[in-house]
Design an enzyme around this catalytic site. Sequence first.
Site, PDB file in Angstrom:
ATOM      1  N   HIS A  56       0.859  -1.182   0.000  1.00 49.13           N
ATOM      2  CA  HIS A  56       0.000   0.000   0.000  1.00 49.13           C
ATOM      3  C   HIS A  56       0.898   1.235   0.000  1.00 49.13           C
ATOM      4  CE1 HIS A  56      -3.764  -2.039   1.942  1.00 49.13           C
ATOM      5  NE2 HIS A  56      -3.176  -2.831   1.058  1.00 49.13           N
ATOM      6  N   GLU A  58       0.976   3.840   1.828  1.00 43.30           N
ATOM      7  CA  GLU A  58       1.451   4.227   3.157  1.00 43.30           C
ATOM      8  C   GLU A  58       2.597   3.332   3.627  1.00 43.30           C
ATOM      9  OE1 GLU A  58      -3.140   4.625   3.166  1.00 43.30           O
ATOM     10  OE2 GLU A  58      -1.632   3.289   2.301  1.00 43.30           O
ATOM     11  N   CYS A  85      -6.173   1.756   5.691  1.00 42.96           N
ATOM     12  CA  CYS A  85      -6.783   0.528   6.198  1.00 42.96           C
ATOM     13  C   CYS A  85      -6.215   0.211   7.578  1.00 42.96           C
ATOM     14  CB  CYS A  85      -6.519  -0.626   5.225  1.00 42.96           C
ATOM     15  SG  CYS A  85      -4.792  -1.161   5.197  1.00 42.96           S
ATOM     16  N   CYS A  88      -2.367  -0.455   7.557  1.00 44.26           N
ATOM     17  CA  CYS A  88      -1.588   0.776   7.449  1.00 44.26           C
ATOM     18  C   CYS A  88      -1.728   1.631   8.704  1.00 44.26           C
ATOM     19  CB  CYS A  88      -2.015   1.563   6.219  1.00 44.26           C
ATOM     20  SG  CYS A  88      -1.588   0.720   4.668  1.00 44.26           S
TER      21      CYS A  88
END
Length: 156
Positions: A56, A58, A85, A88
């Site tokens: 992801h 992040e 999410c 993260c």
Amino acid sequence: MTPSDQDKRFMRQALLEAEKALEKGEIPVGAILVCRDKTVFFGHNLKECLNDPTAHAEMLVLREAAESLGRWRLGGTLYATLEPCVMCAGALVQARIDRLVFGAFDPSGGGCGSVLDAVREPRTNHQLEVLGGVLSEASEIVLRGFFKRLRGQNKS
């Protein structure tokens, strides 16, 4: 809390990162990390390209910053075009990020207030200041366009 001009400027940069993800066929999410020493790191989703469920935007930004700075306690502000999410969000807590600014809320998977609130959980050892909805309309337009095209491709 109202976003500052700096918040909007970095969110616009995160949106440029989201566009890079879109060009690669990735879910268009971008992230920018501005550390306390003003070092800036950029990233976008690469799950499909890397066949990595943790790739992801992040997570990639946190990894790059930790490696570059030689520390895991990063501090600073993370800007993301979509509410992070739970995975993260947990990483943001572990990295001791001070502040999170995000664009679109994620009512089906958000870990920063929409579904769960991992970054402000009082039972953990660190909580973040959170500002959501910054330039949310721009983030939502990019995301909606991506999923609309994806649904159209799946009907063929």
